[in-house]
Design a protein around this motif. Structure first.
Motif, PDB file in Angstrom:
ATOM      1  N   VAL A  80      19.491  49.416  37.951  1.00 30.27           N
ATOM      2  CA  VAL A  80      18.868  48.514  38.915  1.00 30.27           C
ATOM      3  C   VAL A  80      18.836  47.087  38.385  1.00 30.27           C
ATOM      4  CG1 VAL A  80      16.697  47.957  40.074  1.00 30.27           C
ATOM      5  CG2 VAL A  80      17.507  50.317  40.017  1.00 30.27           C
ATOM      6  N   ARG A  81      18.596  46.915  37.101  1.00 32.39           N
ATOM      7  CA  ARG A  81      18.546  45.563  36.532  1.00 32.39           C
ATOM      8  C   ARG A  81      19.880  44.852  36.677  1.00 32.39           C
ATOM      9  NH1 ARG A  81      15.538  48.682  32.985  1.00 32.39           N
ATOM     10  NH2 ARG A  81      13.351  48.040  32.719  1.00 32.39           N
ATOM     11  N   ARG A  82      20.955  45.580  36.445  1.00 31.83           N
ATOM     12  CA  ARG A  82      22.281  44.981  36.582  1.00 31.83           C
ATOM     13  C   ARG A  82      22.570  44.615  38.026  1.00 31.83           C
ATOM     14  NH1 ARG A  82      26.401  48.962  33.753  1.00 31.83           N
ATOM     15  NH2 ARG A  82      27.843  47.496  34.751  1.00 31.83           N
ATOM     16  N   VAL A  83      22.111  45.434  38.975  1.00 30.50           N
ATOM     17  CA  VAL A  83      22.312  45.128  40.388  1.00 30.50           C
ATOM     18  C   VAL A  83      21.553  43.855  40.760  1.00 30.50           C
ATOM     19  CG1 VAL A  83      21.936  45.936  42.739  1.00 30.50           C
ATOM     20  CG2 VAL A  83      22.716  47.528  40.985  1.00 30.50           C
ATOM     21  N   VAL A  84      20.320  43.724  40.294  1.00 33.52           N
ATOM     22  CA  VAL A  84      19.527  42.533  40.585  1.00 33.52           C
ATOM     23  C   VAL A  84      20.179  41.295  39.969  1.00 33.52           C
ATOM     24  CG1 VAL A  84      17.318  41.393  40.129  1.00 33.52           C
ATOM     25  CG2 VAL A  84      17.371  43.768  40.908  1.00 33.52           C
ATOM     26  N   ASP A  85      20.664  41.417  38.742  1.00 37.28           N
ATOM     27  CA  ASP A  85      21.358  40.289  38.115  1.00 37.28           C
ATOM     28  C   ASP A  85      22.625  39.929  38.896  1.00 37.28           C
ATOM     29  OD1 ASP A  85      19.436  40.233  36.170  1.00 37.28           O
ATOM     30  OD2 ASP A  85      20.617  41.363  34.688  1.00 37.28           O
ATOM     31  N   GLU A  94      17.459  32.985  42.604  1.00 33.61           N
ATOM     32  CA  GLU A  94      16.564  33.712  41.716  1.00 33.61           C
ATOM     33  C   GLU A  94      16.108  34.969  42.449  1.00 33.61           C
ATOM     34  OE1 GLU A  94      13.787  30.374  40.930  1.00 33.61           O
ATOM     35  OE2 GLU A  94      14.072  30.939  38.824  1.00 33.61           O
ATOM     36  N   VAL A  95      16.109  36.082  41.755  1.00 34.11           N
ATOM     37  CA  VAL A  95      15.819  37.361  42.402  1.00 34.11           C
ATOM     38  C   VAL A  95      14.762  38.105  41.595  1.00 34.11           C
ATOM     39  CG1 VAL A  95      16.777  39.539  43.236  1.00 34.11           C
ATOM     40  CG2 VAL A  95      18.190  37.473  43.239  1.00 34.11           C
TER      41      VAL A  95
END
Length: 539
Positions: A80-85, A94-95
């Motif tokens: 999920v972190r990679r998707v948000v980045d 900014e997300v």
């Protein structure tokens, strides 16, 4: 009214807030209208300002951003972190992703309107947007099996149709990943709970509480421990491969055996099975995998699971040197079987009599802990029993005090070990049911059969020109301490260790690892008079 206008009319009324030029909320992120491409305005998002229109995407072909987003659903990229980045880069924004408690799960924390966020979390609205102070903000509710999350995207440029599509589809991908993660986490918790239950059953068997072990096992594995006898196997591989080895053992035995991660040894899997077919299944498993070894016990009653485990570990040491990588504990001649049964029963009862005044549960707990503590280190015994090592030491010290012995003396350990295992045989009915006439240890060791056995065993060392027999005797007298033995012999401690290690294959017994093998060699020395007999309160 056309459907599109009806949806627009049903939107939540405009809300004006201090410091905001315009704010709006709606139930769904807008979709491309008739005659308008989903990627219109992409030049602005990607930084193109040449005014050129991109060629239309071929039928059935996904735009580049969609292919990149779908890549995050592949097995190697589900983060999920990679998707948000990725979304932050794709939208030049900014997300942040927050859960229902306001905890930041990924991205950068953004100042958000709490009442608006509350509406998203409650499900009253599915998405919202506002603009003001030079920023454009979009919020999307992300469904989650356990809780609702909020995806917030803030950027300086307005949200065009293309960027809105990216945000919408990214929210859907995040929802899938969170759901998959929750499902995987639930599966992991279930597997962990099942593994803990298997370990608890093994620990109950180790302390001879077979009634409780059967009761616990009956709920998930009916009939697993209905048999009176079982074999214990230890399968060994590298620590890094143990989880896969555990799964292989579960599949191979079809869950018709108790399969447990060994709590003491990182590379070991323990298998307790009442079925004869398990041995062949495990041998087949070992054949298929390199650097995998199998040691098995002889058939034992469930109350002797700890004894069977020790036998399996002993057999495993042999398996490492065999071509087929498997070994079963050899039922060799044990000294207690050469002693007069009635005299042995009487002596055992006399030695353990100080413990008879204890409540049954306490006595059984002390005996089981001491039996394991004499076979393995205090640390490993504690891991097997599921208690602290201080608890193991405290129980053994209590037994020391009550029996009047010093477990720092290897000969005392060997003699108490003999009494404890005779007591187990008495429970199994293998040596009779009632103690015979009182006897002393010297009487038991003076029998002709025991003497002949001891002389044959130790005589195997006489042919070594290094006088290994003297080294082994001195090392035992020094409590198994190579440094003290070396001082007595006037040699280097490493020389003592080499002599002791060299005696192991000749005697066909492990000496450096304290346990049954070592104690039999100690009894042989006591029988031929090479060591002084220890003092015991009862015998």
């Amino acid at each position: 009214m056309p459907p599109a206008r009806a949806r627009a009319a049903a939107a939540v009324p405009v809300r004006r807030r201090a410091g905001m030029s315009r704010a709006r909320e709606w139930g769904n992120v807008p979709q491309p209208g008739p005659g308008r491409r989903a990627d219109e305005g992409k030049a602005e998002v990607t930084g193109r300002n040449d005014g050129k229109r991109r060629p239309p995407t071929a039928a059935g072909e996904h735009p580049a951003w969609a292919r990149e987003l779908l890549d995050h659903l592949r097995p190697g990229g589900r983060d999920v972190r990679r998707v948000v980045d990725w979304l932050a880069g794709a939208a030049h924004a900014e997300v942040s992703l927050q859960d229902d408690a306001g905890t930041l799960l990924a991205g950068t924390r953004l100042p958000l309107d709490e009442s608006l966020v509350a509406g998203l979390r409650s499900g009253r609205i599915a998405s919202a947007a506002w603009e003001g102070e030079g920023h454009h903000l979009r919020l999307v509710r992300v469904g989650h099996p356990a809780r609702a999350c909020v995806l917030a995207v803030s950027r300086e440029a307005p949200f065009d149709r293309h960027t809105a599509d990216v945000v919408t589809h990214t929210a859907q991908v995040i929802e899938l990943l969170l759901s998959a993660h929750e499902t995987a986490a639930a599966g992991h918790r279930l597997r962990r709970a099942t593994a803990d239950l298997r370990l608890a059953i093994l620990q109950l068997l180790m302390v001879e509480d077979t009634v409780a072990a059967r009761r616990v096992a009956a709920g998930l594995w009916p009939g697993l421990l209905d048999a009176d006898t079982a074999c214990v196997y230890v399968v060994e591989s590298t620590p890094g491969r143990r989880e896969q080895l555990l799964e292989d053992c579960l599949d191979t035995t079809r869950e018709e055996a108790l399969v447990v991660r060994c709590p003491a040894m990182d590379g070991h899997v323990i298998v307790v099975s009442p079925r004869e077919a398990t041995a062949d299944h495990l041998r087949s498993l070992v054949e298929r995998h390199p650097d995998t070894y199998l040691g098995g016990s002889v058939w034992q009653s469930l109350a002797r699971t700890a004894t069977a485990y020790g036998q399996a570990v002993s057999a495993l040491a042999v398996a490492r040197f065999r071509a087929d990588k498997t070994a079963v504990y050899a039922e060799r001649t044990h000294p207690e079987r050469l002693m007069d049964p009635a005299a042995l029963r009487g002596w055992t009862a006399m030695v353990l009599r100080p413990l008879d005044a204890l409540p049954h549960h306490t006595r059984a707990e002390l005996l089981a802990t001491t039996r394991l503590g004499l076979e393995f280190t205090a640390v490993n015994s504690a891991k097997i029993l599921g208690v602290s090592r201080n608890t193991v030491r405290a129980r053994m010290e209590r037994v020391e005090t009550m029996l009047g012995v010093d477990f720092g003396d290897v000969t005392a350990r060997a003699v108490v070990h003999l009494a404890l295992h005779t007591q187990i045989n008495l429970l199994d009915g293998r040596a009779g049911t009632a103690p015979g006439a009182p006897a002393r240890l010297a009487d038991l060791l003076a029998g002709p059969a025991v003497g002949a056995w001891a002389r044959e065993l130790l005589g195997r060392l006489d042919g070594d020109p290094r006088n290994v027999r003297r080294t082994v005797r001195t090392w035992i007298a020094a409590g198994g301490n190579a440094e003290r033995a070396a001082q007595s012999l006037g040699v280097h401690p490493q020389t003592v260790r080499e002599h002791v290690r060299g005696a192991e294959p000749v005697l066909e017994r492990q000496l450096l690892a304290a346990g049954t093998d070592l104690y039999e060699v100690v009894l042989a020395h006591l029988a031929v008079g090479d060591l002084e007999q220890p003092l015991l309160a009862g015998g």
